[in-house]
Design a protein around this motif. Structure first.
Motif, mmCIF file in Angstrom:
data_model
loop_
_atom_site.group_PDB
_atom_site.id
_atom_site.type_symbol
_atom_site.label_atom_id
_atom_site.label_comp_id
_atom_site.label_asym_id
_atom_site.label_seq_id
_atom_site.Cartn_x
_atom_site.Cartn_y
_atom_site.Cartn_z
ATOM 1 N N LEU A 112 0.832 -1.202 0.000
ATOM 2 C CA LEU A 112 0.000 0.000 0.000
ATOM 3 C C LEU A 112 0.873 1.261 0.000
ATOM 4 N N SER A 113 1.916 1.261 0.824
ATOM 5 C CA SER A 113 2.735 2.478 0.866
ATOM 6 C C SER A 113 3.494 2.663 -0.452
ATOM 7 N N LYS A 114 3.885 1.559 -1.085
ATOM 8 C CA LYS A 114 4.558 1.685 -2.391
ATOM 9 C C LYS A 114 3.578 2.236 -3.440
ATOM 10 N N LEU A 115 2.334 1.771 -3.404
ATOM 11 C CA LEU A 115 1.337 2.280 -4.357
ATOM 12 C C LEU A 115 1.085 3.764 -4.102
ATOM 13 N N GLU A 116 1.034 4.131 -2.821
ATOM 14 C CA GLU A 116 0.808 5.541 -2.484
ATOM 15 C C GLU A 116 1.973 6.419 -2.963
ATOM 16 N N GLU A 117 3.161 5.806 -3.039
ATOM 17 C CA GLU A 117 4.334 6.557 -3.559
ATOM 18 C C GLU A 117 4.304 6.632 -5.082
ATOM 19 N N ARG A 134 4.526 3.877 -7.146
ATOM 20 C CA ARG A 134 5.345 2.826 -7.796
ATOM 21 C C ARG A 134 4.477 1.921 -8.672
ATOM 22 N N SER A 135 5.072 1.402 -9.750
ATOM 23 C CA SER A 135 4.340 0.501 -10.651
ATOM 24 C C SER A 135 4.373 -0.922 -10.099
ATOM 25 N N LEU A 136 3.523 -1.782 -10.672
ATOM 26 C CA LEU A 136 3.475 -3.185 -10.242
ATOM 27 C C LEU A 136 4.850 -3.836 -10.407
ATOM 28 N N GLU A 137 5.519 -3.541 -11.529
ATOM 29 C CA GLU A 137 6.838 -4.145 -11.792
ATOM 30 C C GLU A 137 7.831 -3.722 -10.708
ATOM 31 N N GLU A 138 7.782 -2.445 -10.347
ATOM 32 C CA GLU A 138 8.720 -1.959 -9.319
ATOM 33 C C GLU A 138 8.450 -2.641 -7.978
ATOM 34 N N ILE A 139 7.165 -2.797 -7.654
ATOM 35 C CA ILE A 139 6.833 -3.424 -6.358
ATOM 36 C C ILE A 139 7.226 -4.906 -6.379
ATOM 37 N N GLU A 140 6.984 -5.549 -7.531
ATOM 38 C CA GLU A 140 7.364 -6.969 -7.648
ATOM 39 C C GLU A 140 8.860 -7.142 -7.434
ATOM 40 N N SER A 141 9.662 -6.279 -8.064
ATOM 41 C CA SER A 141 11.108 -6.492 -7.882
ATOM 42 C C SER A 141 11.539 -6.097 -6.469
ATOM 43 N N TYR A 142 10.881 -5.105 -5.880
ATOM 44 C CA TYR A 142 11.211 -4.733 -4.487
ATOM 45 C C TYR A 142 10.921 -5.907 -3.535
ATOM 46 N N SER A 171 -4.323 -2.354 -3.852
ATOM 47 C CA SER A 171 -4.981 -1.420 -4.791
ATOM 48 C C SER A 171 -6.466 -1.324 -4.474
ATOM 49 N N ARG A 172 -7.057 -2.459 -4.120
ATOM 50 C CA ARG A 172 -8.500 -2.435 -3.776
ATOM 51 C C ARG A 172 -8.721 -1.594 -2.521
ATOM 52 N N GLU A 173 -7.838 -1.768 -1.545
ATOM 53 C CA GLU A 173 -7.967 -0.994 -0.303
ATOM 54 C C GLU A 173 -7.884 0.503 -0.601
ATOM 55 N N LEU A 174 -6.949 0.831 -1.484
ATOM 56 C CA LEU A 174 -6.759 2.243 -1.852
ATOM 57 C C LEU A 174 -8.032 2.819 -2.465
ATOM 58 N N ASP A 175 -8.649 2.046 -3.378
ATOM 59 C CA ASP A 175 -9.906 2.498 -4.011
ATOM 60 C C ASP A 175 -10.976 2.741 -2.962
ATOM 61 N N ILE A 176 -11.092 1.804 -2.011
ATOM 62 C CA ILE A 176 -12.144 1.920 -0.988
ATOM 63 C C ILE A 176 -11.854 3.127 -0.083
ATOM 64 N N LEU A 177 -10.605 3.249 0.325
ATOM 65 C CA LEU A 177 -10.252 4.355 1.230
ATOM 66 C C LEU A 177 -10.434 5.719 0.568
ATOM 67 N N HIS A 178 -10.222 5.766 -0.742
ATOM 68 C CA HIS A 178 -10.382 7.040 -1.453
ATOM 69 C C HIS A 178 -11.810 7.574 -1.366
ATOM 70 N N LYS A 179 -12.747 6.637 -1.160
ATOM 71 C CA LYS A 179 -14.162 7.054 -1.166
ATOM 72 C C LYS A 179 -14.612 7.607 0.175
ATOM 73 N N ILE A 180 -13.801 7.470 1.226
ATOM 74 C CA ILE A 180 -14.248 7.954 2.541
ATOM 75 C C ILE A 180 -13.204 8.897 3.148
ATOM 76 N N ASP A 181 -13.696 9.748 4.058
ATOM 77 C CA ASP A 181 -12.779 10.713 4.677
ATOM 78 C C ASP A 181 -12.167 10.083 5.942
ATOM 79 N N TYR A 182 -11.395 9.034 5.725
ATOM 80 C CA TYR A 182 -10.867 8.316 6.892
ATOM 81 C C TYR A 182 -9.774 9.097 7.632
ATOM 82 N N LYS A 183 -9.122 10.022 6.883
ATOM 83 C CA LYS A 183 -7.991 10.724 7.497
ATOM 84 C C LYS A 183 -8.426 11.624 8.643
#
Ligand code: SF4
Length: 493
Positions: A114-119, A121-129, A149-161
């Motif tokens: 999740l933190s890599k996606l938030e930064e 990063r692409s799938l390939e970059e995360i896979e090699s990491y 990625s699914r979590e990110l989509d869900i979290l984007h829809k709510i003001d969780y912060k």
């Protein structure tokens, strides 16, 4: 027994956890001694110098492998990572096995993804990491990224912060399951304390209502867990639900879950009450649909009870039902799991949470090991694969994942849901995205500060009687933390 020698105390946890992942159920000692009463089958001698790590493996007193690598102790995180990679390579060589999660021994692999996606990063970059840093398999990396990625989509829809969630613990159960390591008291034995427990809990509920007054924080979700919340009798459950309705504005929150749990504690009236008082998601947890296994693990209900309770819940209008399963239960094999999945298919729940059996210290299965020595355990990896195939075929998507210590085959727990039925609370707590104020005996509040990558915990006492007499202190503990962290230490009037 396995003897790990000379490891530095600061890395002992990681060394032990990784070794345990290769030698599941084996006793491990990290004492710096050379003589033991038990036979030592493998000695792992780890030399941790300032700029080098060396590991020698001695099996039945015969040296079998010596490996080393360069690493600088000045860079602690990197040193730890090199140590884990070296140890993994050695253990993999001498056992002839690999671990699907590689050196990842923590409980939240998706948090990394999740933190890599938030930064960005692409799938390939995360896979090699994941592959290079943790020797993690492509299959598990892709699962982590898919979930993140699914979590990110869900979290984007709510003001969780700008929000927080509330957990309410009901630590009572009808009987104790063989594998249980939770705070769970027999509701029969504690019958006389349940009402005073609720009185104490209501004090915490009142406190939690105003705990962030003066700040721009809104309640996001409420989760009642346990134990088994439906161990409360109908009148007690109604008292609790009324209290929650009177205290919080349920219309403005995203989700209200009750982990009903054990079918032997659920009645038509309890299901009706939950619907009436605004519960949006419930759990009815079979763990298995094989009667023989249910009997062995100490769940005093039948397969038929599970079907009946589920049908009642649907009839009453519950439209988001989760079912928990456990993979790796005693006596179960792939055929048993296939049978359970057939039964689940017929019921068609909205969520399916698949756990891999983890036998922790406090479980009867561990405490009375000798008594259960004849129990057999199937191939957890193959059984787990059946569940992920089933989920895909039946239209469930994986949306959260976590791991525990002592899991069979070092695998994982996965939460699946039909699209749109995901449990937001599960994502918030697993990914540590939001502060959770936890109320009740054994409940542990988590104060999350994402910008600083910091989490502070405040624990409540576990014992029910202690909790009842010391509830004011539990409130003070939370207040102290909130005042310190959110009000610059200035007491509120
Ligand atoms: S229902 Fe859950 S909490 Fe209760 S005894 Fe069984 S495993 Fe433990």
């Amino acid at each position: 027994m396995i003897h790990i020698k000379r490891t530095r105390e600061e890395f002992e946890y990681e060394v032990r956890a990784l070794t345990m992942a290769f030698f599941h159920g084996e006793k491990i000692s990290t004492k710096n001694e050379d003589t033991f009463e038990e036979e030592v089958t493998l000695t792992i001698d780890i030399r941790m110098d300032e700029d080098e790590i060396g590991i020698s493996f001695v099996q039945n007193e015969i040296p079998i492998l010596l490996i080393d690598c360069k690493a600088s102790l000045a860079e602690r995180a990197e040193y730890k990572n090199q140590l884990k990679i070296l140890l993994y390579q050695g253990l993999s060589k001498i056992t002839g096995t690999t671990l699907p999660w590689g050196t990842l021994t923590g409980i939240r692999p998706t948090k990394q993804a999740l933190s890599k996606l938030e930064e960005g990063r692409s799938l390939e970059e995360i896979e090699s990491y994941f592959g290079e840093r943790y020797l993690c398999s492509k299959e598990k990396t892709d699962l982590s990224v898919d979930i993140a990625s699914r979590e990110l989509d869900i979290l984007h829809k709510i003001d969780y912060k700008n929000g927080y969630s509330i957990y309410i613990g009901i630590p009572f159960c009808p009987t104790r399951c063989l594998y249980c390591s939770f705070t769970a008291f027999s509701v029969k034995a504690y019958e006389d304390y349940v009402d005073s427990y609720l009185d104490a809990l209501f004090k915490e509920i009142d406190y939690a209502k105003g705990c962030f007054d003066g700040l721009e924080k809104k309640l996001t979700t409420i989760y009642i867990g346990g134990g088994t919340p439906t161990s409360l009798n109908e009148a007690q459950l109604e008292r609790l639900l009324i209290k929650i309705n009177e205290t919080y504005d349920l219309a403005s929150i995203h989700e209200f879950t009750v982990e009903a749990g054990r079918p032997d504690s659920i009645t038509y009236e309890k299901l009706r009450l939950m619907k009436q008082y605004g519960v949006t998601r419930i759990s009815i947890n079979p763990q298995t649909m094989n009667q023989e296994t249910l009997d062995v693990i100490g769940r005093k209900h039948t397969v038929e009870d599970i079907r009946n309770v589920y049908e009642m819940a649907r009839e009453i209008g519950h439209d988001n039902i989760n079912m928990d399963l456990i993979i790796g239960l005693p006596g179960e094999d792939e055929a048993s799991v296939a049978h359970t999945l057939e039964e689940i298919k017929a019921m068609d729940p909205d969520n399916l949470t698949v756990h891999t059996l983890a036998i922790k210290r406090a479980a009867y299965l561990n405490i009375y090991k000798e008594r259960y020595a004849d129990l057999t355990f199937g191939d957890a990896g193959k059984m787990l694969a059946l569940t992920s195939d089933f989920a895909r075929e039946e239209g469930y998507v994986p949306y959260y994942l976590y791991r525990q210590k002592n899991m069979s085959a070092n695998l994982e727990n996965v939460g699946y849901a039909k699209p749109g039925k995901e449990c937001i609370y599960n994502i918030l707590i697993m990914e540590e995205k939001q502060t959770i104020i936890a109320l009740g005996a054994g409940a542990s509040s988590k104060f999350v500060f994402p910008e600083e990558g910091r989490i502070e915990r405040v624990e409540n006492v576990k014992d029910v009687k202690e909790y009842v007499t010391r509830v004011d202190e539990m409130i003070e503990r939370k207040e102290r933390m909130i005042v310190k962290e959110f009000f610059d230490g200035q007491p509120r009037t």
